[in-house]
Write a protein that holds these residues in place. Structure first.
Motif, PDB file in Angstrom:
ATOM      1  N   CYS A 124      39.574  36.418  35.092  1.00  0.00           N
ATOM      2  CA  CYS A 124      38.170  36.941  34.259  1.00  0.00           C
ATOM      3  C   CYS A 124      38.369  37.939  33.178  1.00  0.00           C
ATOM      4  O   CYS A 124      37.631  38.078  32.222  1.00  0.00           O
ATOM      5  CB  CYS A 124      37.429  37.498  35.376  1.00  0.00           C
ATOM      6  SG  CYS A 124      37.988  39.039  36.227  1.00  0.00           S
ATOM      7  N   ASN A 137      33.154  25.996  38.398  1.00  0.00           N
ATOM      8  CA  ASN A 137      32.947  27.030  39.344  1.00  0.00           C
ATOM      9  C   ASN A 137      34.052  26.855  40.330  1.00  0.00           C
ATOM     10  O   ASN A 137      34.753  27.907  40.805  1.00  0.00           O
ATOM     11  CB  ASN A 137      31.767  27.503  39.841  1.00  0.00           C
ATOM     12  CG  ASN A 137      30.622  28.088  38.863  1.00  0.00           C
ATOM     13  OD1 ASN A 137      31.374  28.448  37.706  1.00  0.00           O
ATOM     14  ND2 ASN A 137      29.576  28.164  38.899  1.00  0.00           N
ATOM     15  N   ARG A 182      37.836  27.415  39.257  1.00  0.00           N
ATOM     16  CA  ARG A 182      38.346  28.838  39.200  1.00  0.00           C
ATOM     17  C   ARG A 182      38.218  29.465  40.484  1.00  0.00           C
ATOM     18  O   ARG A 182      39.273  30.122  40.601  1.00  0.00           O
ATOM     19  CB  ARG A 182      37.391  29.685  38.254  1.00  0.00           C
ATOM     20  CG  ARG A 182      37.240  29.092  36.606  1.00  0.00           C
ATOM     21  CD  ARG A 182      36.548  30.093  35.903  1.00  0.00           C
ATOM     22  NE  ARG A 182      37.024  31.577  36.164  1.00  0.00           N
ATOM     23  CZ  ARG A 182      36.300  32.560  35.662  1.00  0.00           C
ATOM     24  NH1 ARG A 182      35.376  32.448  34.784  1.00  0.00           N
ATOM     25  NH2 ARG A 182      36.984  33.772  35.648  1.00  0.00           N
ATOM     26  N   GLU A 186      41.762  31.115  41.196  1.00  0.00           N
ATOM     27  CA  GLU A 186      41.936  32.442  40.893  1.00  0.00           C
ATOM     28  C   GLU A 186      41.702  33.182  42.164  1.00  0.00           C
ATOM     29  O   GLU A 186      42.181  34.389  42.437  1.00  0.00           O
ATOM     30  CB  GLU A 186      40.777  32.890  39.894  1.00  0.00           C
ATOM     31  CG  GLU A 186      41.088  32.371  38.686  1.00  0.00           C
ATOM     32  CD  GLU A 186      40.079  32.235  37.491  1.00  0.00           C
ATOM     33  OE1 GLU A 186      39.097  33.198  37.732  1.00  0.00           O
ATOM     34  OE2 GLU A 186      39.722  31.716  36.766  1.00  0.00           O
ATOM     35  N   ASN A 236      30.995  36.375  43.500  1.00  0.00           N
ATOM     36  CA  ASN A 236      31.838  36.074  42.456  1.00  0.00           C
ATOM     37  C   ASN A 236      31.070  35.663  41.032  1.00  0.00           C
ATOM     38  O   ASN A 236      31.048  34.785  40.394  1.00  0.00           O
ATOM     39  CB  ASN A 236      32.556  34.689  42.801  1.00  0.00           C
ATOM     40  CG  ASN A 236      33.396  34.819  43.949  1.00  0.00           C
ATOM     41  OD1 ASN A 236      34.356  35.878  44.127  1.00  0.00           O
ATOM     42  ND2 ASN A 236      33.535  33.954  44.785  1.00  0.00           N
ATOM     43  N   HIS A 276      31.376  37.135  38.184  1.00  0.00           N
ATOM     44  CA  HIS A 276      32.213  37.291  37.149  1.00  0.00           C
ATOM     45  C   HIS A 276      32.728  35.743  36.623  1.00  0.00           C
ATOM     46  O   HIS A 276      32.996  35.429  35.575  1.00  0.00           O
ATOM     47  CB  HIS A 276      33.807  37.862  37.517  1.00  0.00           C
ATOM     48  CG  HIS A 276      34.523  37.307  38.521  1.00  0.00           C
ATOM     49  ND1 HIS A 276      34.242  37.513  39.909  1.00  0.00           N
ATOM     50  CD2 HIS A 276      35.557  36.604  38.550  1.00  0.00           C
ATOM     51  CE1 HIS A 276      35.187  37.023  40.589  1.00  0.00           C
ATOM     52  NE2 HIS A 276      35.937  36.269  39.734  1.00  0.00           N
ATOM     53  N   ILE A 277      32.369  34.739  37.689  1.00  0.00           N
ATOM     54  CA  ILE A 277      32.623  33.368  37.502  1.00  0.00           C
ATOM     55  C   ILE A 277      31.628  32.551  37.140  1.00  0.00           C
ATOM     56  O   ILE A 277      31.251  31.843  36.242  1.00  0.00           O
ATOM     57  CB  ILE A 277      33.481  32.656  38.826  1.00  0.00           C
ATOM     58  CG1 ILE A 277      35.027  33.231  38.956  1.00  0.00           C
ATOM     59  CG2 ILE A 277      33.489  30.950  38.516  1.00  0.00           C
ATOM     60  CD1 ILE A 277      35.415  32.454  40.084  1.00  0.00           C
ATOM     61  N   GLU A 278      30.404  32.918  38.027  1.00  0.00           N
ATOM     62  CA  GLU A 278      29.151  32.275  38.020  1.00  0.00           C
ATOM     63  C   GLU A 278      28.262  32.641  36.790  1.00  0.00           C
ATOM     64  O   GLU A 278      27.502  31.956  36.354  1.00  0.00           O
ATOM     65  CB  GLU A 278      28.374  32.296  39.401  1.00  0.00           C
ATOM     66  CG  GLU A 278      29.069  31.798  40.366  1.00  0.00           C
ATOM     67  CD  GLU A 278      28.202  31.835  41.826  1.00  0.00           C
ATOM     68  OE1 GLU A 278      28.252  30.991  42.799  1.00  0.00           O
ATOM     69  OE2 GLU A 278      27.643  33.140  42.027  1.00  0.00           O
ATOM     70  N   HIS A 307      30.065  33.850  33.842  1.00  0.00           N
ATOM     71  CA  HIS A 307      31.167  34.454  33.211  1.00  0.00           C
ATOM     72  C   HIS A 307      30.801  34.860  31.699  1.00  0.00           C
ATOM     73  O   HIS A 307      31.518  35.694  31.167  1.00  0.00           O
ATOM     74  CB  HIS A 307      32.338  33.469  33.200  1.00  0.00           C
ATOM     75  CG  HIS A 307      31.674  32.117  32.449  1.00  0.00           C
ATOM     76  ND1 HIS A 307      31.120  30.901  33.281  1.00  0.00           N
ATOM     77  CD2 HIS A 307      31.922  31.513  31.105  1.00  0.00           C
ATOM     78  CE1 HIS A 307      31.056  30.025  32.434  1.00  0.00           C
ATOM     79  NE2 HIS A 307      31.447  30.287  31.543  1.00  0.00           N
TER      80      HIS A 307
END
Length: 280
Positions: free
Chosen positions: A37, A167, A170, A174, A248, A250-252, A254
C-alpha cells in the motif's frame, strides 16, 4: 537484510533514501501488507527512506522464546530503531496491530518521531472493550468466492466488504501470503498477553506533529469509533472514516488511501521545513 534486536535477527527491507519511515504490519501478515500500500506513494516522491520490517514470528523474522507479550515485541521494535536509525528523526506508520505498536514507539521515542500514520489501528488490545460495527458486506461476489480454495474464500470473505478480483488479488499477495508462513503457536502465546501493561495513549504532552488516522466504516475487527477517543492526543491529526471499507481499508479504498496518506507526507515535509527555517 537482517538486524539483531533483543537477540532476534529482524528481517527488513529498505527502499529509497532520505527521511526514514518505519512501517509496521499487523498481526500474522508480514511486511508485504505495508509495502503493497505504501510503495505506490513514492513513485513520484523522493527524499524518503522506507523501512519495512517483519515482526518476530512473522514473515522472515523468527520467533523467540523470550518474547511473551506485546510489551516484549515493542522492546524489539525500539531496539531495531536504535540499531538501524540511531538518533535520527523518523516517521512511523502501522496498520492494525502495527498501529498499536506504533503508538508504543511514539511513547518511547516521542522526541524523534516526526509524524505518524495509523491505518485501521488497534486501539484496545482487549477485544471485549472495542466498540465494533456489525459485520457488513456491501459488494458481494459469490462467483469469485466459488472459484477460490475454500480456506482462502473463508479467510477473504470474513474480512472483505467489497469483494472483487482486484481486492482479492491484493489480499492474496499482500496479506494471505504472510499469514500462511506465520508462527501460529508463537502468536497464540503472544495473544494471551496482547494488551500492553501500560496505557499506551497517555503521552507526556499532545503530539504536535502531523498525524493521519484512517478507519473503515465497516471494520468489524478494530472499528472506527474507538480511534476518535484518542484524537485529542494529536492536535495536527487528520481523522477519516471511509465508507465501503473494512479492516483492509487501504485495499478497498486505495484511491482515498493514496490521497490521504500522500497529503500526510506533504504535511510532514512542510512541518520539517518550517522547523529548519526556525533553527536558522
Amino acid at each position: 537484510m537482517k538486524c539483531l534486536a533483543r537477540n532476534v535477527p529482524v528481517y527488513y527491507e529498505s527502499c529509497g533514501s532520505g527521511l526514514p519511515i518505519l512501517l509496521i504490519h499487523g498481526y500474522m501478515p508480514d511486511h508485504r501488507v505495508m509495502k503493497g500500500c505504501m510503495e505506490p506513494l513514492f513513485v513520484q516522491r523522493s527524499g524518503w527512506q522506507r523501512i519495512y520490517l517483519d515482526l518476530p514470528g512473522m514473515g522472515q523474522t523468527p520467533s523467540n522464546e523470550h518474547i511473551k507479550s506485546t510489551d516484549d515485541l515493542l522492546d524489539v521494535v525500539v531496539d531495531f530503531i536504535d540499531a538501524v536509525i540511531p538518533g535520527h528523526s523518523f516517521l512511523i506508520a502501522g496498520t492494525s496491530y502495527g498501529g498499536y505498536l506504533s503508538r508504543g514507539v511514539l511513547r518511547r521515542k516521542f522526541d524523534q518521531v516526526a509524524g505518524m500514520a495509523l491505518i485501521c489501528p488497534v486501539i484496545f488490545g482487549d477485544r471485549s472493550q472495542r466498540d465494533l460495527p456489525p459485520r457488513t458486506v456491501i459488494v458481494e461476489n459469490a462467483r469469485l468466492l466459488a472459484e477460490l480454495v475454500p480456506a482462502d474464500a473463508e479467510e477473504y470473505s470474513s474480512l472483505a466488504v467489497v469483494q472483487n478480483e482486484e481486492n482479492w488479488q491484493r489480499f492474496r499477495d499482500e496479506i494471505l501470503s504472510g499469514m500462511s508462513i506465520a508462527d501460529e503457536a508463537f502468536l497464540q502465546r503472544i495473544s494471551q498477553r496482547y494488551s500492553y501493561t501500560f496505557d499506551v495513549d497517555v503521552l507526556p504532552q499532545p503530539f504536535s506533529k502531523p498525524v493521519v488516522i484512517l478507519a473503515g466504516r465497516q471494520d468489524q475487527v478494530t472499528g472506527y469509533r474507538d480511534a476518535w477517543r484518542i484524537l485529542e492526543n494529536y492536535p495536527r491529526g487528520t481523522f477519516a472514516v471511509l465508507d465501503r471499507a473494512g479492516h483492509n481499508a487501504h485495499i478497498e479504498q486505495h484511491h482515498l488511501f493514496q490521497v490521504l496518506v500522500g497529503e500526510w507526507l506533504d504535511r510532514v515535509r512542510e512541518s520539517m521545513q518550517r522547523e529548519d527555517d526556525d533553527d536558522r
